[in-house]
Design a protein around this motif. Structure first.
Motif, mmCIF file in Angstrom:
data_model
loop_
_atom_site.group_PDB
_atom_site.id
_atom_site.type_symbol
_atom_site.label_atom_id
_atom_site.label_comp_id
_atom_site.label_asym_id
_atom_site.label_seq_id
_atom_site.Cartn_x
_atom_site.Cartn_y
_atom_site.Cartn_z
ATOM 1 N N VAL A 31 0.891 -1.174 0.004
ATOM 2 C CA VAL A 31 -0.044 -0.203 0.136
ATOM 3 C C VAL A 31 0.843 1.279 0.079
ATOM 4 O O VAL A 31 2.086 1.228 0.360
ATOM 5 C CB VAL A 31 -1.022 0.098 1.285
ATOM 6 C CG1 VAL A 31 -1.832 -1.218 1.009
ATOM 7 C CG2 VAL A 31 -0.091 -0.044 2.486
ATOM 8 N N SER A 140 1.143 -4.342 3.681
ATOM 9 C CA SER A 140 -0.265 -4.040 4.545
ATOM 10 C C SER A 140 -0.069 -4.300 5.870
ATOM 11 O O SER A 140 -0.432 -3.588 6.808
ATOM 12 C CB SER A 140 -1.576 -4.355 3.891
ATOM 13 O OG SER A 140 -1.186 -5.727 3.800
ATOM 14 N N GLN A 178 -10.858 1.415 2.324
ATOM 15 C CA GLN A 178 -10.243 2.662 1.647
ATOM 16 C C GLN A 178 -9.452 2.487 0.300
ATOM 17 O O GLN A 178 -9.172 3.348 -0.403
ATOM 18 C CB GLN A 178 -9.442 3.453 2.783
ATOM 19 C CG GLN A 178 -10.053 3.923 4.017
ATOM 20 C CD GLN A 178 -10.939 5.121 3.543
ATOM 21 O OE1 GLN A 178 -10.724 5.942 2.730
ATOM 22 N NE2 GLN A 178 -12.373 4.862 4.087
ATOM 23 N N THR A 179 -8.919 1.274 0.231
ATOM 24 C CA THR A 179 -7.822 1.172 -0.956
ATOM 25 C C THR A 179 -8.416 0.095 -1.826
ATOM 26 O O THR A 179 -7.542 -0.433 -2.741
ATOM 27 C CB THR A 179 -6.572 0.394 -0.228
ATOM 28 O OG1 THR A 179 -6.606 -0.683 0.401
ATOM 29 C CG2 THR A 179 -5.804 1.551 0.695
ATOM 30 N N ASP A 180 -9.793 -0.319 -1.812
ATOM 31 C CA ASP A 180 -10.406 -1.209 -2.854
ATOM 32 C C ASP A 180 -10.820 -0.400 -3.991
ATOM 33 O O ASP A 180 -10.196 0.877 -4.132
ATOM 34 C CB ASP A 180 -11.474 -2.085 -2.175
ATOM 35 C CG ASP A 180 -12.853 -1.195 -1.999
ATOM 36 O OD1 ASP A 180 -12.500 0.190 -1.996
ATOM 37 O OD2 ASP A 180 -13.681 -1.704 -1.330
ATOM 38 N N ASN A 183 -7.858 1.785 -5.606
ATOM 39 C CA ASN A 183 -7.275 2.763 -5.067
ATOM 40 C C ASN A 183 -6.328 2.421 -4.048
ATOM 41 O O ASN A 183 -6.888 1.869 -2.912
ATOM 42 C CB ASN A 183 -8.195 3.827 -4.428
ATOM 43 C CG ASN A 183 -7.780 5.058 -3.531
ATOM 44 O OD1 ASN A 183 -6.380 5.382 -3.951
ATOM 45 N ND2 ASN A 183 -8.376 5.526 -2.653
ATOM 46 N N LYS A 184 -4.955 2.587 -4.127
ATOM 47 C CA LYS A 184 -4.149 1.862 -3.067
ATOM 48 C C LYS A 184 -3.553 3.107 -2.157
ATOM 49 O O LYS A 184 -2.386 3.168 -1.596
ATOM 50 C CB LYS A 184 -2.942 1.249 -3.603
ATOM 51 C CG LYS A 184 -3.594 -0.083 -4.427
ATOM 52 C CD LYS A 184 -2.510 -0.876 -4.848
ATOM 53 C CE LYS A 184 -3.147 -2.085 -5.455
ATOM 54 N NZ LYS A 184 -2.134 -3.273 -6.032
ATOM 55 N N MET A 185 -4.062 4.580 -2.236
ATOM 56 C CA MET A 185 -3.213 5.372 -1.393
ATOM 57 C C MET A 185 -4.219 5.630 -0.364
ATOM 58 O O MET A 185 -5.360 5.663 -0.168
ATOM 59 C CB MET A 185 -3.241 6.517 -2.291
ATOM 60 C CG MET A 185 -2.597 7.983 -1.572
ATOM 61 S SD MET A 185 -0.853 7.633 -1.562
ATOM 62 C CE MET A 185 -0.371 7.944 -3.193
ATOM 63 N N ILE A 186 -3.544 5.900 0.557
ATOM 64 C CA ILE A 186 -4.055 6.372 2.027
ATOM 65 C C ILE A 186 -2.984 7.290 2.883
ATOM 66 O O ILE A 186 -2.069 7.162 2.418
ATOM 67 C CB ILE A 186 -4.327 5.164 2.954
ATOM 68 C CG1 ILE A 186 -5.327 5.542 4.176
ATOM 69 C CG2 ILE A 186 -3.152 4.473 3.590
ATOM 70 C CD1 ILE A 186 -5.858 4.137 4.862
ATOM 71 N N HIS A 193 -7.442 9.887 7.747
ATOM 72 C CA HIS A 193 -7.927 8.329 7.619
ATOM 73 C C HIS A 193 -7.332 7.641 9.052
ATOM 74 O O HIS A 193 -8.558 7.916 9.943
ATOM 75 C CB HIS A 193 -6.699 7.732 6.703
ATOM 76 C CG HIS A 193 -7.222 8.000 5.152
ATOM 77 N ND1 HIS A 193 -6.519 8.884 4.521
ATOM 78 C CD2 HIS A 193 -8.324 7.806 4.581
ATOM 79 C CE1 HIS A 193 -6.955 8.860 3.308
ATOM 80 N NE2 HIS A 193 -8.161 8.730 3.167
#
Length: 449
Positions: A31, A140, A178-180, A183-186, A193
């Motif tokens: 991630v 992750s 949040q990353t599904d 989208n892999k950014m947090i 977040h």
């Protein structure tokens, strides 16, 4: 798959049914975590490779970057510059630098202002709008090792390890949600977040992450990951998600939370004092003479109606009212405004000298909350409430002839989903993490992938 189908009653837990399942949506993955909490808008940054083997990529050029290597990036005249291993500074003509790990390793990030943090995985640096944007690329499960200890505490492993497990599952679920969809950014910010602080906070909580590896919370029917929301302390009553964000969420519903009562120190019960003139000035009014609260069924304040001495009124949403006095960037203490679950009481002028009547107001709280505020005037009689500006600002030199308002509240945070202090209390009482999750989230299952 561990089915948790019913909301738990206050003092007992329904039995849990274990069913095997092999979903793929919760497998460990890489991630990208944008470092905005303490390293946002960075101008100058130094990166040191602490251990492991890395590669430094600059557009089409890649070079070895082993342990002990350093990279400094900055800018001069709005032009990005860099220096590798204490060589001469050079102008960087590209827009992206990447420090990529070849095997398991860690790197440390420092700024001239003294900010410093260490991270597992790699780091991407993007030059954008006159500053460097830092993105930690990390596994992750390693990411969670930097989340759970700061969202809760490594110290909770002593007697509260099941709460840490519940937090690990909730944080993992939040990450997946949040990353599904590609989208892999947090971010690493708790204001956006969930909090993430890298290696520096790793400790006993890592055992909870390993013990629950791959487990996430899903809807019991659709088996889709839920919004696993949580906050520090519910104040004794979990809030409905709709009342906070406006969106109905069947997994995060309002219900009594006795496990969050009597724990948490300052966040369990707090009291904030503010003078009538200061209260009014925050919302474009004169000295306030009356405050009325409109509440949700949970007791949290939906809106606050203020009326000043001139008859002017203003109605403020509950969360906006809290934010006007919230102690941003300050240590949490009992004399602070921490949430929207509160009552209000006025202390009004009672004599010609402008002294304020506080008869019967303080109860067991006494005057302890005002000792530091009134210490310079202790030769005079009474707590001199008329000189108070607010719990955070202290006293003024001269008394004011209006009143003060005292806000008494419980809890810290939005109160939706899992109460972290409540989870800790449940763990101390012997409940397992599956039971904690079942109590705080409605109609859910736990998937292990």
């Amino acid at each position: 798959m561990l089915q948790i189908m019913y909301r738990l009653p206050f003092l007992w837990i329904v039995s849990l049914i274990l069913v095997l399942a092999q979903p793929t949506l919760c497998q460990a993955k890489m991630v990208s975590v944008e470092l905005v909490w303490n390293l946002g808008q960075a101008g100058w940054v130094q990166i040191e490779i602490e251990k492991g083997d890395y590669q430094l990529s600059m557009d089409t050029v890649t070079r070895k970057f082993p342990a002990g290597s350093t990279l400094q990036v900055g800018w001069g005249g709005w032009t990005p510059v860099l220096r590798i291993n204490h060589e001469e500074f050079q102008i960087f003509s590209g827009s992206v630098l990447e420090i990529k790990g070849i095997n398991s390793g860690s790197l440390r990030v420092k700024t001239p202002e003294g900010k410093e943090a260490a991270y597992r995985g790699g780091l991407q640096l993007n030059w954008q709008d006159g500053h460097w944007r830092l993105i930690n690329q990390v596994d992750s499960e390693d990411y969670l090792k930097g989340v759970v200890p700061i969202e809760m505490s490594n110290e909770w492993a002593n007697g509260g390890s099941e709460a840490l497990k519940a937090q690990a599952v909730a944080a993992r679920t939040y990450l997946v949600k949040q990353t599904d969809n590609g989208n892999k950014m947090i971010t690493d910010s708790p204001d956006i977040h969930q909090a993430y602080a890298g290696i520096s906070v790793e400790g006993e909580a890592s055992k909870a992450i390993e013990a629950t590896r791959g487990e996430i919370i899903v809807d019991a029917q659709t088996e889709e990951p839920i919004d696993a929301l949580y906050s520090s302390h519910s104040g004794g009553y979990a809030e409905d998600a709709k009342n906070v964000w406006g969106n109905t969420d069947s997994h995060n519903v309002s219900h009594p939370d006795p496990y969050s009562q009597g724990v948490g120190g300052a966040v369990n019960y707090w009291r904030f004092i503010v003078s009538a003139p200061l209260l009014g000035s925050k919302f474009g009014l004169g000295p306030v003479r009356d405050v009325k609260l409109d509440k949700f069924p949970s007791g949290r304040v939906k809106s606050v109606k203020l009326e000043d001495e001139f008859g002017q009124t203003a109605t403020v949403k509950g969360r906006a009212f809290v934010q006007a006095f919230y102690p941003f960037g300050q240590p949490i203490r009992k004399e602070a405004f921490l949430g929207s679950l509160f009552e209000v009481q006025a202390v009004v002028k009672s004599d010609s000298q402008g002294k304020l009547d506080s008869t019967g107001l303080f109860g067991s709280f006494g005057y302890s909350g005002f000792l530091e505020l009134t210490r310079p005037n202790q030769q005079e009689q009474g707590p001199l409430l008329s000189k108070i500006l607010s719990s955070s600002l202290g006293t003024s030199a001269d008394p004011q002839t209006f009143g003060v308002f005292i806000f008494e509240g419980r809890g810290w945070g939005h109160g939706v989903g899992m109460s972290q202090w409540g989870a800790y209390h449940m763990a101390q009482l012997g409940y397992k993490y599956q039971e904690i999750i079942a109590y705080y989230y409605n109609h859910v299952s736990i998937f292990k992938g």
